[in-house]
Write an enzyme that holds these catalytic residues in place. Structure first.
Site, mmCIF file in Angstrom:
data_model
loop_
_atom_site.group_PDB
_atom_site.id
_atom_site.type_symbol
_atom_site.label_atom_id
_atom_site.label_comp_id
_atom_site.label_asym_id
_atom_site.label_seq_id
_atom_site.Cartn_x
_atom_site.Cartn_y
_atom_site.Cartn_z
ATOM 1 N N GLU A 251 -2.905 5.404 13.158
ATOM 2 C CA GLU A 251 -2.513 6.587 12.378
ATOM 3 C C GLU A 251 -2.851 7.870 13.140
ATOM 4 O O GLU A 251 -2.050 8.806 13.171
ATOM 5 C CB GLU A 251 -3.221 6.577 11.015
ATOM 6 C CG GLU A 251 -2.815 7.764 10.150
ATOM 7 C CD GLU A 251 -3.277 7.647 8.703
ATOM 8 O OE1 GLU A 251 -4.138 6.796 8.413
ATOM 9 O OE2 GLU A 251 -2.762 8.421 7.869
ATOM 10 N N CYS B 175 0.804 -1.220 0.000
ATOM 11 C CA CYS B 175 0.000 0.000 0.000
ATOM 12 C C CYS B 175 0.841 1.276 0.000
ATOM 13 O O CYS B 175 0.298 2.370 -0.094
ATOM 14 C CB CYS B 175 -0.918 0.000 1.207
ATOM 15 S SG CYS B 175 -1.748 -1.560 1.389
ATOM 16 N N LYS C 49 -9.971 7.619 0.591
ATOM 17 C CA LYS C 49 -10.302 6.216 0.272
ATOM 18 C C LYS C 49 -11.799 5.961 0.447
ATOM 19 O O LYS C 49 -12.350 5.044 -0.148
ATOM 20 C CB LYS C 49 -9.513 5.259 1.177
ATOM 21 C CG LYS C 49 -8.043 5.138 0.795
ATOM 22 C CD LYS C 49 -7.335 4.089 1.633
ATOM 23 C CE LYS C 49 -5.877 3.941 1.233
ATOM 24 N NZ LYS C 49 -5.005 5.026 1.746
ATOM 25 N N HIS D 197 -3.578 7.861 5.441
ATOM 26 C CA HIS D 197 -3.656 6.517 4.845
ATOM 27 C C HIS D 197 -5.092 6.039 5.028
ATOM 28 O O HIS D 197 -5.667 5.481 4.109
ATOM 29 C CB HIS D 197 -2.626 5.594 5.496
ATOM 30 C CG HIS D 197 -2.471 4.305 4.770
ATOM 31 N ND1 HIS D 197 -2.172 4.245 3.430
ATOM 32 C CD2 HIS D 197 -2.611 3.014 5.171
ATOM 33 C CE1 HIS D 197 -2.123 2.974 3.045
ATOM 34 N NE2 HIS D 197 -2.390 2.212 4.074
ATOM 35 N N HIS E 155 -9.436 1.843 -1.790
ATOM 36 C CA HIS E 155 -8.013 1.677 -1.542
ATOM 37 C C HIS E 155 -7.367 1.104 -2.806
ATOM 38 O O HIS E 155 -7.576 -0.055 -3.143
ATOM 39 C CB HIS E 155 -7.822 0.746 -0.340
ATOM 40 C CG HIS E 155 -6.409 0.672 0.169
ATOM 41 N ND1 HIS E 155 -5.317 1.015 -0.601
ATOM 42 C CD2 HIS E 155 -5.918 0.304 1.380
ATOM 43 C CE1 HIS E 155 -4.212 0.843 0.128
ATOM 44 N NE2 HIS E 155 -4.549 0.418 1.321
ATOM 45 N N PHE F 67 1.327 -2.824 4.598
ATOM 46 C CA PHE F 67 1.519 -4.145 5.196
ATOM 47 C C PHE F 67 3.007 -4.449 5.126
ATOM 48 O O PHE F 67 3.671 -4.119 4.139
ATOM 49 C CB PHE F 67 0.775 -5.210 4.380
ATOM 50 C CG PHE F 67 -0.646 -5.438 4.829
ATOM 51 C CD1 PHE F 67 -1.198 -4.757 5.898
ATOM 52 C CD2 PHE F 67 -1.439 -6.372 4.162
ATOM 53 C CE1 PHE F 67 -2.504 -4.999 6.298
ATOM 54 C CE2 PHE F 67 -2.739 -6.611 4.556
ATOM 55 C CZ PHE F 67 -3.276 -5.926 5.624
#
Lengths: 402, 90
Positions: A305, A162, A326, A294, A331, A390
Site C-alpha cells: 500500500e 475487505c 484499524k 487500508h 479490521h 482479498f
C-alpha cells in the site's frame, strides 16, 4: 452529473456506539482492541479483537426484531437509525420511491451460521429455528433498513471481502451522482467475532496475537473488529434546498481488480484505484491532505500500500498524512471502509487526523507520514479512503470538504 | 536410526512433494521452499498438512517468517522442526 452530499452518519464499533464517541476515541488515539469474550474462545490461538462492548440488543429492539436480526443486522439498524435521524429525511412519502440501500458485508450472519451448526453438529439436534435463513442471508441488513425506513428504490448488498463497504458506498455514490436515486443509505457491517469466524481466519496465519501495528516494522498481522458504519448519501441540490447540514462531499470513486492472486495484494492494482479516484473526483494529487489507509498491519499489505500511495502521489506523498485506524477499531472486514470513512469526515470537518496507534519502529518500506500514535490537527480539503480486498479487488473513495 | 525419525522424514517430504507437485525423489534436504516453487499459500497449506499428520500445533505467523521458532529455511530445517515438535508433544 449531480454532486453528492453526506447528510447523515451513524456507527457502532469497538470505539463507541455512535459517531461522537468514535471520533473522541480516534482523537485520543484510544485502542478498542482487547481480549475476546465469547463461547469457546479458549480453543482459539487468536484471542484478541475489536469487540463491541456493552451491547444490549434487548434495549434497542423488540422480541420479533431480535428473532430476525443477526448481530450484523443489529449493528446496521442502530447505525442506520443514527444516520437517518441526523439527515432529517423522511422516506415514507414519494421520496422513498427514489431512494434505496446499498450495504457491504463479507460474511453476513456469521453468528447465526455458527450457532446453528453447533446445534445440528455438536449438539446433534435435528431442528433449527425457522428464521435461520432470513437471519443469516447477506442482504438481511439491507432489506431490514429498506423496510424500516420505506426505501423502495434500488437496494442490494455487496460482498467483496475487505472492500465490501467501499464498493457499496461507491455504487451508492454513482447512483446519486447519475440521478438514478435521490438519496441512498449506504455503508456496511460485519459481526464475525465468534468461534467459527476467528477459527477460519487463524488458518491463514496472518492474524496477530497481541496488537494491530500498521506500518510499524515489528507489525505481526491483522486484528479483527466488528460493527457498522452507515451514511446517507444525498443529491447535493436536494440537501442544500432543504437546508441540510452537509458533513462532506463524496467527490470520486474508483475500483480496479489485480487479476493476480487470491490473497497477495498488488501495487499496480492499488495504485490504479488511487489514481482513478483522484481523476474521478477531478483532484490533483497535491489537493489531498489525508489518506485513510487500508493498513491491515500485515507484512504484505502495508508495504504494498505504501508503495502504491508513494507512486500514485509522486512528490506529494512526502507531504501527505496517511493513517490506519484499524490499529484502534480492528479490521471490520466487510464493514471496515464504512467505519474508516468516519475518520475521513473527521479530518475534513473537525480538522483532526486520526493516528496510527501501536506504532513502535519505523519501517523503511513504509516511509510515509503515518501520523504515529498521536492525532494531529490539520486543515485538509480533500481525502481518500483505501480498501484493498482479498481476491485483488480494490475500491477507493474521494471526499471533499463541504 | 529410530523408526519414528525415519517416518517423520518420509512423511514431511511426502507432504512437501505433494505441495510442490514433484516426485518424492526430487525433494532434497537442502532445498528451500522457493526452489521448490512453494508460495505463501502453499506454505500455510503444508503447515496445516503437517499439523494434521502429526497431531501437533505448529507456531507460525506468515507476517514474520524469519522470526518464527518454526524454521522453514530448507526441507531439512522443516524436518528438524517437526521432529522437535513431535518429541515435545509426547
Amino acid at each position: 452529473m449531480r454532486r453528492v452530499a453526506i447528510t447523515g452518519a451513524g456507527t457502532i464499533n469497538a470505539l463507541g456506539h455512535d459517531v461522537a464517541s468514535t471520533w473522541e476515541a480516534m482523537r485520543e488515539g484510544r485502542c478498542g482492541i482487547g481480549p475476546l469474550d465469547f463461547r469457546d474462545v479458549e480453543r482459539l490461538s487468536i484471542r484478541i479483537g475489536g469487540q463491541v462492548r456493552g451491547w444490549e440488543a434487548e434495549a434497542q429492539f423488540n422480541r420479533q426484531e431480535i428473532a430476525l436480526y443477526d448481530r450484523f443486522t443489529q449493528f446496521t439498524m442502530l447505525a442506520a437509525r443514527q444516520a437517518v435521524t441526523q439527515s432529517g429525511l423522511d422516506f415514507r412519502g414519494k421520496l422513498g420511491l427514489d431512494c434505496g440501500v446499498v450495504l457491504g458485508t463479507a460474511g453476513g450472519g456469521v453468528n447465526t451460521w455458527d450457532e446453528n451448526y453447533r446445534t445440528v453438529y455438536e449438539e446433534g439436534k435435528n431442528r433449527v429455528h425457522p428464521f435461520v435463513v432470513p437471519k443469516l442471508m447477506n442482504n438481511a441488513a439491507a432489506s431490514h433498513v429498506s423496510m424500516e425506513w420505506s426505501l423502495r428504490g434500488p437496494s442490494f448488498t455487496v460482498a467483496t471481502a475487505c472492500a465490501s463497504s467501499n464498493h457499496a458506498m461507491g455504487l451508492a455514490f454513482q447512483m446519486v451522482r447519475s440521478g438514478v436515486a435521490r438519496a441512498m443509505i449506504t455503508g456496511g457491517s460485519e459481526a464475525m467475532l465468534c468461534f467459527g469466524g476467528i477459527k477460519a481466519w487463524e488458518g491463514l496465519r496472518v492474524m496477530s496475537k497481541d496488537a494491530c501495528r500498521p506500518f510499524s516494522a515489528n507489525r505481526n498481522g491483522m486484528v479483527q473488529g466488528e460493527g457498522a458504519g452507515i451514511f446517507v448519501f444525498e443529491d447535493w441540490d436536494h440537501a442544500a434546498a432543504r437546508g441540510a447540514d452537509i458533513l462532506a462531499e463524496v467527490a470520486g470513486f474508483s475500483m480496479t481488480s489485480d487479476a493476480a492472486d487470491i490473497v497477495m495484494p498488488s501495487q499496480a492494482g492499488a495504485e490504479r484505484a488511487i489514481s482513478g479516484a483522484l481523476r474521478d473526483a477531478r483532484l490533483q494529487p497535491s489537493d489531498v491532505g489525508y489518506v485513510n489507509a487500508h493498513g491491515t498491519g500485515t507484512a504484505a499489505n502495508d508495504k504494498t500500500e505504501c508503495a502504491a500511495v508513494a507512486h500514485a502521489f509522486g512528490h506529494h506523498a512526502d507531504r501527505l498524512m496517511i493513517s490506519s485506524t484499524k490499529s484502534m477499531h480492528g479490521h471490520l472486514i466487510g464493514g471496515t471502509g464504512a467505519v474508516e470513512l468516519l475518520a475521513c469526515i473527521m479530518a475534513l470537518r473537525e480538522g483532526v487526523i486520526a493516528p496510527t496507534i501501536g506504532y513502535q519502529e519505523p519501517d523503511p518500506e513504509c516511509a510515509l507520514d503515518v501520523v504515529p500514535n498521536v492525532a494531529r490537527e490539520a486543515k485538509v480539503t480533500a481525502v481518500l479512503s483505501n480498501a484493498f480486498a482479498f481476491g485483488g479487488l480494490n475500491a477507493v473513495i474521494a471526499l471533499k470538504r463541504a | 536410526m529410530l523408526t519414528t525419525e525415519l517416518t517423520i522424514r518420509v512423511r514431511v517430504i511426502a507432504i512437501i512433494a505433494e505441495q510442490a507437485v514433484l516426485d518424492i525423489s526430487e525433494v532434497r534436504p537442502e532445498m528451500s521452499l522457493e526452489e521448490l516453487g512453494i508460495d505463501s499459500l502453499g506454505l500455510v497449506e503444508s503447515i496445516f498438512a503437517i499439523e494434521e499428520a502429526f497431531d501437533i500445533s505448529v507456531p507460525f505467523n506468515a507476517n514474520e517468517p524469519d522470526k518464527n521458532e518454526f524454521d522453514i529455511s530448507s526441507v531439512a530445517a522443516i524436518i528438524g522442526a517437526v521432529e522437535g515438535l513431535v518429541a515435545r508433544s509426547k
